[in-house]
Structure formats: structure tokens, C-alpha cells
Motif scaffolding. Structure first.
Motif, PDB file in Angstrom:
ATOM      1  N   THR A 145       0.811  -1.316  -0.075  1.00 27.57           N
ATOM      2  CA  THR A 145       0.052   0.012   0.001  1.00 27.57           C
ATOM      3  C   THR A 145       0.910   1.205  -0.260  1.00 27.57           C
ATOM      4  O   THR A 145       2.040   1.219   0.343  1.00 27.57           O
ATOM      5  CB  THR A 145      -1.017  -0.021   1.181  1.00 27.57           C
ATOM      6  N   ARG A 146       0.350   2.522  -0.346  1.00 27.41           N
ATOM      7  CA  ARG A 146       0.974   3.773  -0.377  1.00 27.41           C
ATOM      8  C   ARG A 146       1.257   4.070   1.088  1.00 27.41           C
ATOM      9  O   ARG A 146       0.539   4.286   1.935  1.00 27.41           O
ATOM     10  CB  ARG A 146       0.062   4.552  -1.225  1.00 27.41           C
ATOM     11  N   GLY A 147       2.594   4.573   1.057  1.00 25.88           N
ATOM     12  CA  GLY A 147       2.901   5.001   2.644  1.00 25.88           C
ATOM     13  C   GLY A 147       2.940   6.561   2.709  1.00 25.88           C
ATOM     14  O   GLY A 147       3.662   7.108   1.846  1.00 25.88           O
ATOM     15  N   ASP A 148       2.253   7.218   3.566  1.00 23.33           N
ATOM     16  CA  ASP A 148       2.278   8.583   3.669  1.00 23.33           C
ATOM     17  C   ASP A 148       2.886   9.171   5.024  1.00 23.33           C
ATOM     18  O   ASP A 148       2.833  10.403   5.373  1.00 23.33           O
ATOM     19  CB  ASP A 148       1.063   9.436   3.513  1.00 23.33           C
ATOM     20  N   ALA A 149       3.361   7.900   6.068  1.00 25.41           N
ATOM     21  CA  ALA A 149       3.830   8.390   7.312  1.00 25.41           C
ATOM     22  C   ALA A 149       4.564   7.381   7.713  1.00 25.41           C
ATOM     23  O   ALA A 149       4.644   6.334   7.353  1.00 25.41           O
ATOM     24  CB  ALA A 149       2.543   8.587   8.284  1.00 25.41           C
ATOM     25  N   ALA A 150       5.533   7.831   8.670  1.00 28.29           N
ATOM     26  CA  ALA A 150       6.248   6.800   9.615  1.00 28.29           C
ATOM     27  C   ALA A 150       5.633   6.795  10.874  1.00 28.29           C
ATOM     28  O   ALA A 150       4.859   7.626  11.268  1.00 28.29           O
ATOM     29  CB  ALA A 150       7.690   7.299   9.629  1.00 28.29           C
ATOM     30  N   TYR A 151       5.847   5.849  11.854  1.00 29.04           N
ATOM     31  CA  TYR A 151       5.443   5.718  13.118  1.00 29.04           C
ATOM     32  C   TYR A 151       6.491   5.422  14.230  1.00 29.04           C
ATOM     33  O   TYR A 151       7.680   4.874  13.873  1.00 29.04           O
ATOM     34  CB  TYR A 151       4.411   4.642  13.110  1.00 29.04           C
ATOM     35  N   ILE A 152       6.479   6.133  15.454  1.00 31.44           N
ATOM     36  CA  ILE A 152       7.301   5.961  16.268  1.00 31.44           C
ATOM     37  C   ILE A 152       6.612   5.310  17.591  1.00 31.44           C
ATOM     38  O   ILE A 152       5.675   5.611  17.988  1.00 31.44           O
ATOM     39  CB  ILE A 152       8.157   7.200  16.714  1.00 31.44           C
ATOM     40  N   LEU A 153       6.905   3.821  17.548  1.00 32.06           N
ATOM     41  CA  LEU A 153       6.351   2.957  18.763  1.00 32.06           C
ATOM     42  C   LEU A 153       6.703   3.445  20.184  1.00 32.06           C
ATOM     43  O   LEU A 153       7.888   3.426  20.443  1.00 32.06           O
ATOM     44  CB  LEU A 153       6.750   1.499  18.596  1.00 32.06           C
ATOM     45  N   THR A 154       5.876   3.783  20.867  1.00 32.33           N
ATOM     46  CA  THR A 154       5.828   4.402  22.273  1.00 32.33           C
ATOM     47  C   THR A 154       5.517   3.303  23.257  1.00 32.33           C
ATOM     48  O   THR A 154       6.180   3.395  24.587  1.00 32.33           O
ATOM     49  CB  THR A 154       5.368   5.665  22.479  1.00 32.33           C
ATOM     50  N   GLU A 155       4.374   2.729  23.140  1.00 31.29           N
ATOM     51  CA  GLU A 155       3.957   1.437  23.871  1.00 31.29           C
ATOM     52  C   GLU A 155       3.556   0.232  23.254  1.00 31.29           C
ATOM     53  O   GLU A 155       3.055   0.420  22.084  1.00 31.29           O
ATOM     54  CB  GLU A 155       2.680   2.082  24.806  1.00 31.29           C
ATOM     55  N   GLY A 156       3.760  -0.737  23.644  1.00 28.37           N
ATOM     56  CA  GLY A 156       3.326  -2.238  23.127  1.00 28.37           C
ATOM     57  C   GLY A 156       4.436  -2.860  22.173  1.00 28.37           C
ATOM     58  O   GLY A 156       5.472  -2.858  22.460  1.00 28.37           O
ATOM     59  N   LYS A 157       3.670  -3.712  21.331  1.00 29.47           N
ATOM     60  CA  LYS A 157       4.872  -4.324  20.624  1.00 29.47           C
ATOM     61  C   LYS A 157       4.070  -4.618  19.038  1.00 29.47           C
ATOM     62  O   LYS A 157       2.868  -4.794  18.843  1.00 29.47           O
ATOM     63  CB  LYS A 157       4.797  -5.595  21.150  1.00 29.47           C
ATOM     64  N   ILE A 158       5.089  -4.334  17.884  1.00 25.56           N
ATOM     65  CA  ILE A 158       4.611  -4.208  16.610  1.00 25.56           C
ATOM     66  C   ILE A 158       5.415  -5.262  15.869  1.00 25.56           C
ATOM     67  O   ILE A 158       6.599  -5.427  15.923  1.00 25.56           O
ATOM     68  CB  ILE A 158       4.984  -3.143  16.042  1.00 25.56           C
ATOM     69  N   GLU A 159       4.713  -6.439  14.975  1.00 26.03           N
ATOM     70  CA  GLU A 159       5.461  -7.145  14.144  1.00 26.03           C
ATOM     71  C   GLU A 159       5.565  -6.665  12.745  1.00 26.03           C
ATOM     72  O   GLU A 159       4.572  -6.211  12.145  1.00 26.03           O
ATOM     73  CB  GLU A 159       4.658  -8.607  14.168  1.00 26.03           C
ATOM     74  N   ILE A 160       6.760  -6.777  12.275  1.00 28.73           N
ATOM     75  CA  ILE A 160       6.967  -6.266  10.711  1.00 28.73           C
ATOM     76  C   ILE A 160       7.317  -7.625  10.032  1.00 28.73           C
ATOM     77  O   ILE A 160       7.988  -8.384  10.250  1.00 28.73           O
ATOM     78  CB  ILE A 160       8.293  -5.341  10.681  1.00 28.73           C
ATOM     79  N   SER A 161       6.254  -7.867   8.930  1.00 29.17           N
ATOM     80  CA  SER A 161       6.400  -8.867   8.144  1.00 29.17           C
ATOM     81  C   SER A 161       6.044  -8.783   6.746  1.00 29.17           C
ATOM     82  O   SER A 161       5.627  -7.648   6.283  1.00 29.17           O
ATOM     83  CB  SER A 161       5.461  -9.953   8.571  1.00 29.17           C
ATOM     84  N   GLY A 162       6.370  -9.742   5.806  1.00 29.14           N
ATOM     85  CA  GLY A 162       6.316  -9.618   4.617  1.00 29.14           C
ATOM     86  C   GLY A 162       6.089 -11.029   3.960  1.00 29.14           C
ATOM     87  O   GLY A 162       6.111 -11.941   4.440  1.00 29.14           O
ATOM     88  N   ILE A 163       5.612 -11.129   2.664  1.00 30.25           N
ATOM     89  CA  ILE A 163       5.260 -12.300   2.054  1.00 30.25           C
ATOM     90  C   ILE A 163       6.438 -12.536   1.147  1.00 30.25           C
ATOM     91  O   ILE A 163       6.815 -11.693   0.143  1.00 30.25           O
ATOM     92  CB  ILE A 163       4.028 -12.305   1.196  1.00 30.25           C
ATOM     93  N   ILE A 164       7.157 -13.767   1.213  1.00 29.01           N
ATOM     94  CA  ILE A 164       8.207 -14.264   0.644  1.00 29.01           C
ATOM     95  C   ILE A 164       7.959 -15.380  -0.201  1.00 29.01           C
ATOM     96  O   ILE A 164       7.639 -16.521   0.716  1.00 29.01           O
ATOM     97  CB  ILE A 164       9.702 -14.330   1.389  1.00 29.01           C
ATOM     98  N   GLU A 165       7.981 -15.517  -1.412  1.00 29.24           N
ATOM     99  CA  GLU A 165       7.747 -16.685  -2.110  1.00 29.24           C
ATOM    100  C   GLU A 165       6.256 -17.257  -1.702  1.00 29.24           C
ATOM    101  O   GLU A 165       6.103 -18.673  -1.309  1.00 29.24           O
ATOM    102  CB  GLU A 165       8.659 -17.844  -2.162  1.00 29.24           C
TER     103      GLU A 165
END
Length: 217
Positions: free
Chosen positions: A34-54
Motif C-alpha cells: 500500500t502507499r505510505g504517507d507517514a512513519a511511526y514511532i512506537l512508544t507503547e506495546g509491540k509491533i510485528e513487521i512481516s512480508g510475503i516471501i515466495e
């Protein structure tokens, strides 16, 4: 306290205070492609970063406070998200738009190196887990281009060479080859300042564009 934490507490941007957003557990912050128009700074919690590979989901990182993510889309030509971000637990993030990020970097030169470190570290981690080898030469060009785009046209030679070598896990000799190759193309110059310290002076503000144009010839 880190530089980013200090800036979060002290800095106001062109559109007022940074916008704080609550993200509930399992909710998607953004999707890959998707098109990105912002960055994010995590201050509380937990975020998973993933992608689809093959055709399979690949987890690139699990972020904890304080972490910046989603910034890659702001530096890519098509602004496309390179990964999916999902909250693993109820989280809070600060939303930073591209305009605010540009202003933030211009007015806070000390933060530029921190953001570059995050960018390259994320790129290395992602490409390694995806079993792809990043181009060190283009990586060097992109980092120098980011400095130039934010008005930082002169860099200390020894510190820059060592930092780039450490970042790309390669030798200083190899980095110097890339730097002198760019100098041969007259896109930058290697010289000395008034204190006789070795420096790299970038001549083109749009360094990446000039390199890509040169490669097409």
C-alpha cells in the motif's frame, strides 16, 4: 534518554504536536504494497513487521518501544510499503508525516545519522532474512543521497568510511573504492578542510538520480 526520545518530548512540528494513535491488538497499522504517507514511532506495546516471501509470511522484526517503523516508504520513489505492520498487543504510536519528517531532519542534523542507522539496519535485516543480497554500492549512494537531500554536503572522510563499512559488514577498502568511483564521476570530491582533515564533499544534491542516469548510459 535517546535522541529520538528527547525529540518526541521537546519537538513540535509544522502542523503542531505529533499525532498519537492507539492500535488495538491484532490490528494492522499498514499493509505491504500500500502507499505510505507517514512513519511511526512506537512508544507503547509491540509491533510485528512481516512480508510475503515466495508465498509465505516472513517475520522480519518484532519491535518494542522506542522504535521507528514505516519510514522506508517515505524514501522510496513510489512510496510503497515494503512490509506489513501488525500490533501484537495494544500499542501506541506517534504518526510522523513526510513533511514533518523532512522538517524534523532539517532542523535536527544530529538525528539524521540515527535515522540512517535505522534505515540501513532494517534493510540489512530484511534482505538477510529474505535471503537476498543488497547492493553495497547502491546502499552507499542512497545514504549519501539522504545526507545531500537534507543539506549535509560535507562529511568527515574517516568516520564516514568506517561507519559505512560497519553498516554493510564489509572492508573500508571496499567502501573507499565506491567513494573514489563516485569521485571519478565528479559526483563528489575527496579533499581536506581548513583544519587539514580529510573530508567527502557531495557535489550533487540528487546524487541517486545522477548515479541512476549515469548507469543508463
Amino acid at each position: 534518554m535517546t535522541i529520538v526520545q528527547q525529540q518526541i518530548q521537546m519537538k513540535q512540528v509544522s502542523h503542531g504536536n505529533y499525532l498519537m494513535r492507539n492500535v488495538l491488538k491484532h490490528n494492522v497499522v499498514f499493509n505491504e504494497g500500500t502507499r505510505g504517507d507517514a512513519a511511526y514511532i512506537l512508544t507503547e506495546g509491540k509491533i510485528e513487521i512481516s512480508g510475503i516471501i515466495e508465498g509465505h509470511k516472513k517475520v522480519f522484526a518484532v519491535l518494542k518501544p522506542i522504535s521507528i517503523f514505516g519510514e522506508m516508504a517515505l524514501f522510496l520513489d513510489d512510496n510503497a510499503r515494503t512490509a506489513t505492520a501488525i500490533a501484537l498487543e495494544d500499542s501506541k504510536v506517534i504518526v510522523v508525516t513526510k513533511d514533518d519528517l523532512d522538517l524534523f531532519m532539517q532542523e535536527s542534523p544530529k538525528v539524521i545519522s540515527s535515522i540512517i542507522t535505522v534505515l540501513v539496519s532494517r534493510l540489512k535485516s530484511t534482505t538477510k532474512k529474505a535471503m537476498k543480497v543488497p547492493s553495497t554500492g547502491m546502499g552507499v549512494v542512497r545514504i549519501l543521497d539522504l545526507f545531500a537531500a537534507n543539506g549535509k554536503m560535507t562529511l568527515r572522510y574517516d568516520n564516514t568510511i568506517k561507519s559505512l563499512a560497519d553498516t554493510f559488514v564489509t572492508t573500508t577498502d571496499r567502501i573507499e573504492q565506491y567513494i573514489h568511483g563516485l569521485a571519478d564521476q565528479q559526483l563528489l570530491a575527496v579533499g581536506r578542510d581548513e583544519n587539514d582533515s580529510r573530508i567527502i564533499r557531495i557535489r550533487e544534491r540528487n546524487l541517486l538520480h545522477e548515479v541512476m542516469k549515469s548507469n543508463k548510459k
